[in-house]
Design a protein around this motif. Structure first.
Motif, PDB file in Angstrom:
ATOM      1  N   SER A  40       0.829  -1.206   0.000  1.00  0.00           N
ATOM      2  CA  SER A  40       0.000   0.000   0.000  1.00  0.00           C
ATOM      3  C   SER A  40       0.861   1.254   0.000  1.00  0.00           C
ATOM      4  O   SER A  40       2.062   1.208   0.304  1.00  0.00           O
ATOM      5  CB  SER A  40      -0.905   0.011   1.234  1.00  0.00           C
ATOM      6  OG  SER A  40      -0.127   0.195   2.408  1.00  0.00           O
ATOM      7  N   ALA A  41       0.215   2.383  -0.301  1.00  0.00           N
ATOM      8  CA  ALA A  41       0.933   3.660  -0.280  1.00  0.00           C
ATOM      9  C   ALA A  41       1.428   3.972   1.131  1.00  0.00           C
ATOM     10  O   ALA A  41       2.548   4.473   1.316  1.00  0.00           O
ATOM     11  CB  ALA A  41       0.021   4.780  -0.784  1.00  0.00           C
ATOM     12  N   ASP A  42       0.606   3.656   2.145  1.00  0.00           N
ATOM     13  CA  ASP A  42       1.025   3.899   3.528  1.00  0.00           C
ATOM     14  C   ASP A  42       2.248   3.064   3.874  1.00  0.00           C
ATOM     15  O   ASP A  42       3.159   3.527   4.573  1.00  0.00           O
ATOM     16  CB  ASP A  42      -0.121   3.573   4.484  1.00  0.00           C
ATOM     17  CG  ASP A  42      -1.233   4.615   4.444  1.00  0.00           C
ATOM     18  OD1 ASP A  42      -0.973   5.735   3.946  1.00  0.00           O
ATOM     19  OD2 ASP A  42      -2.344   4.305   4.901  1.00  0.00           O
ATOM     20  N   ARG A  43       2.263   1.808   3.386  1.00  0.00           N
ATOM     21  CA  ARG A  43       3.412   0.940   3.677  1.00  0.00           C
ATOM     22  C   ARG A  43       4.668   1.468   2.997  1.00  0.00           C
ATOM     23  O   ARG A  43       5.757   1.437   3.567  1.00  0.00           O
ATOM     24  CB  ARG A  43       3.106  -0.478   3.222  1.00  0.00           C
ATOM     25  CG  ARG A  43       4.242  -1.457   3.402  1.00  0.00           C
ATOM     26  CD  ARG A  43       4.542  -1.711   4.868  1.00  0.00           C
ATOM     27  NE  ARG A  43       3.604  -2.648   5.454  1.00  0.00           N
ATOM     28  CZ  ARG A  43       3.666  -3.073   6.718  1.00  0.00           C
ATOM     29  NH1 ARG A  43       4.623  -2.624   7.516  1.00  0.00           N
ATOM     30  NH2 ARG A  43       2.763  -3.916   7.201  1.00  0.00           N
ATOM     31  N   VAL A  44       4.533   1.984   1.770  1.00  0.00           N
ATOM     32  CA  VAL A  44       5.678   2.569   1.069  1.00  0.00           C
ATOM     33  C   VAL A  44       6.255   3.727   1.888  1.00  0.00           C
ATOM     34  O   VAL A  44       7.480   3.847   2.036  1.00  0.00           O
ATOM     35  CB  VAL A  44       5.282   3.050  -0.341  1.00  0.00           C
ATOM     36  CG1 VAL A  44       6.357   3.953  -0.938  1.00  0.00           C
ATOM     37  CG2 VAL A  44       5.032   1.858  -1.251  1.00  0.00           C
ATOM     38  N   ARG A  45       5.375   4.569   2.404  1.00  0.00           N
ATOM     39  CA  ARG A  45       5.851   5.701   3.205  1.00  0.00           C
ATOM     40  C   ARG A  45       6.517   5.210   4.500  1.00  0.00           C
ATOM     41  O   ARG A  45       7.504   5.808   4.964  1.00  0.00           O
ATOM     42  CB  ARG A  45       4.688   6.640   3.511  1.00  0.00           C
ATOM     43  CG  ARG A  45       4.094   7.273   2.255  1.00  0.00           C
ATOM     44  CD  ARG A  45       2.992   8.281   2.579  1.00  0.00           C
ATOM     45  NE  ARG A  45       2.293   8.685   1.370  1.00  0.00           N
ATOM     46  CZ  ARG A  45       2.764   9.561   0.481  1.00  0.00           C
ATOM     47  NH1 ARG A  45       3.946  10.136   0.695  1.00  0.00           N
ATOM     48  NH2 ARG A  45       2.067   9.867  -0.599  1.00  0.00           N
ATOM     49  N   ALA A  46       6.007   4.110   5.057  1.00  0.00           N
ATOM     50  CA  ALA A  46       6.626   3.548   6.258  1.00  0.00           C
ATOM     51  C   ALA A  46       8.026   3.008   5.936  1.00  0.00           C
ATOM     52  O   ALA A  46       8.975   3.189   6.727  1.00  0.00           O
ATOM     53  CB  ALA A  46       5.745   2.437   6.825  1.00  0.00           C
ATOM     54  N   PHE A  47       8.153   2.349   4.790  1.00  0.00           N
ATOM     55  CA  PHE A  47       9.472   1.885   4.356  1.00  0.00           C
ATOM     56  C   PHE A  47      10.425   3.068   4.245  1.00  0.00           C
ATOM     57  O   PHE A  47      11.565   3.018   4.717  1.00  0.00           O
ATOM     58  CB  PHE A  47       9.361   1.194   2.994  1.00  0.00           C
ATOM     59  CG  PHE A  47       9.048  -0.278   3.049  1.00  0.00           C
ATOM     60  CD1 PHE A  47       9.955  -1.215   2.588  1.00  0.00           C
ATOM     61  CD2 PHE A  47       7.842  -0.731   3.554  1.00  0.00           C
ATOM     62  CE1 PHE A  47       9.677  -2.573   2.628  1.00  0.00           C
ATOM     63  CE2 PHE A  47       7.540  -2.072   3.596  1.00  0.00           C
ATOM     64  CZ  PHE A  47       8.454  -3.009   3.139  1.00  0.00           C
ATOM     65  N   ALA A  48       9.971   4.132   3.583  1.00  0.00           N
ATOM     66  CA  ALA A  48      10.829   5.301   3.356  1.00  0.00           C
ATOM     67  C   ALA A  48      11.284   5.917   4.681  1.00  0.00           C
ATOM     68  O   ALA A  48      12.444   6.311   4.835  1.00  0.00           O
ATOM     69  CB  ALA A  48      10.091   6.325   2.507  1.00  0.00           C
ATOM     70  N   ARG A  49      10.355   6.000   5.650  1.00  0.00           N
ATOM     71  CA  ARG A  49      10.733   6.548   6.960  1.00  0.00           C
ATOM     72  C   ARG A  49      11.774   5.660   7.640  1.00  0.00           C
ATOM     73  O   ARG A  49      12.744   6.160   8.219  1.00  0.00           O
ATOM     74  CB  ARG A  49       9.491   6.677   7.860  1.00  0.00           C
ATOM     75  CG  ARG A  49       8.581   7.837   7.514  1.00  0.00           C
ATOM     76  CD  ARG A  49       7.573   8.093   8.630  1.00  0.00           C
ATOM     77  NE  ARG A  49       6.697   6.928   8.843  1.00  0.00           N
ATOM     78  CZ  ARG A  49       5.558   6.713   8.190  1.00  0.00           C
ATOM     79  NH1 ARG A  49       5.143   7.576   7.276  1.00  0.00           N
ATOM     80  NH2 ARG A  49       4.833   5.652   8.460  1.00  0.00           N
ATOM     81  N   SER A  50      11.563   4.356   7.556  1.00  0.00           N
ATOM     82  CA  SER A  50      12.508   3.425   8.184  1.00  0.00           C
ATOM     83  C   SER A  50      13.890   3.504   7.553  1.00  0.00           C
ATOM     84  O   SER A  50      14.905   3.229   8.211  1.00  0.00           O
ATOM     85  CB  SER A  50      11.977   1.990   8.097  1.00  0.00           C
ATOM     86  OG  SER A  50      10.799   1.839   8.851  1.00  0.00           O
TER      87      SER A  50
END
Length: 284
Positions: free
Chosen positions: A55-65
């Motif tokens: 999901s888009a939210d998961r992509v953003r979580a990856f990027a933050r990590s």
């Protein structure tokens, strides 16, 4: 037997590749990334391989990590998620090479396309008769229904040039391609006239490299440079008999971007190119 899982689309594979690159820039192993994200290492690996959607939210979580602060790139990656309906090209997946399917998908999602051809008219600018004549020369020979199948695929790809908000399309074509007599004089003349007509569309530029023009870099095969929403998501497609080989590493993209620029500089301008095509039509 349970139905087989369809292969990941080129878009999903590219998203996975870019997430892997972000992880590697952060100097994290897949195991370390999984611990940060609270998921299993196998899930990280499957997402990076394009086997799992995200999901888009998961992509953003990856990027933050991964401590990625490039918001434009993050937004572009997030926009690559969420597509559940597969494109028209999927109906051809069982009968055509995967490289051809990937090219159609890339063309559909592109923001701009530049293509260089030395002995062929670019596929998106071919007439039906020209395309059919090309496929009749395939080795090994194609059956009549196989020829028509490939022609229909090529013509459907051309729809991207007629959309209400179609992207810029630049075709750099060597004069040699204009003088090839595929299908005979009548088919050749019709193809060249079609090329002239298409070159006058607002979104299409045809630039011809004349025989007596400047030298230019080339490896001899056709190159499609497909622009993504951000430069990091560009793709170079090196054309071959079984479709294109996709190139997306930063170093290779820079190489082909510069190659296309130099080839375009070696070509005539749009008006001069049309004049040359007109002269060839008259001589055909």
């Amino acid at each position: 037997m349970p139905p087989s899982t369809p292969p990941p689309t080129v878009r999903r594979r590219r998203l996975g590749t870019e997430l892997r690159r972000l992880r590697e820039r952060a100097d994290l192993s897949a195991t370390e990334a999984a611990a940060r994200l609270g998921i299993t290492q196998s899930r990280v690996s499957n997402i990076e391989a394009g086997r799992y959607g995200v999901s888009a939210d998961r992509v953003r979580a990856f990027a933050r990590s991964y401590d990625c602060s490039d918001q434009v790139l993050i937004d572009a990656l997030a926009a690559m998620t969420g597509e559940r309906k597969r494109g028209w090209w999927e109906e051809y997946r069982d009968t055509l090479a995967s490289g051809l399917i990937d090219l159609a998908e890339l063309e559909h999602h592109a923001t701009a396309v530049r293509i260089a051809q030395l002995i062929n008219i670019p596929g998106l600018l071919q007439t039906t008769d020209h395309a059919r004549a090309l496929f009749r020369e395939a080795v090994p020979p194609l059956l009549p229904h196989e020829i028509e199948h490939r022609v229909s695929f090529r013509i459907k790809r051309q729809a991207v040039l007629y959309r209400d908000k179609s992207y810029p399309y630049t075709a750099i074509v060597h004069e040699a391609a204009l003088r090839m007599q595929f299908g005979g004089p009548a088919a050749t003349k019709a193809q060249l006239e079609h090329l002239i007509d298409m070159s006058q569309r607002r979104n299409i530029t045809v630039a011809v490299i004349p025989f007596d023009g400047a030298s230019f870099p080339t490896s001899g095969h056709g190159v499609d440079y497909v622009h993504g929403p951000v430069p990091q998501l560009d793709t170079a497609v090196l054309e071959g008999a079984h479709g294109g080989a996709l190139v997306d590493s930063a170093a290779q993209l820079e190489k082909y971007h510069l190659t296309m620029e130099r080839m375009e500089k070696a070509a005539l301008g749009p008006t001069q190119s049309r004049d040359l095509i007109h002269r060839i039509v008259k001589a055909t």
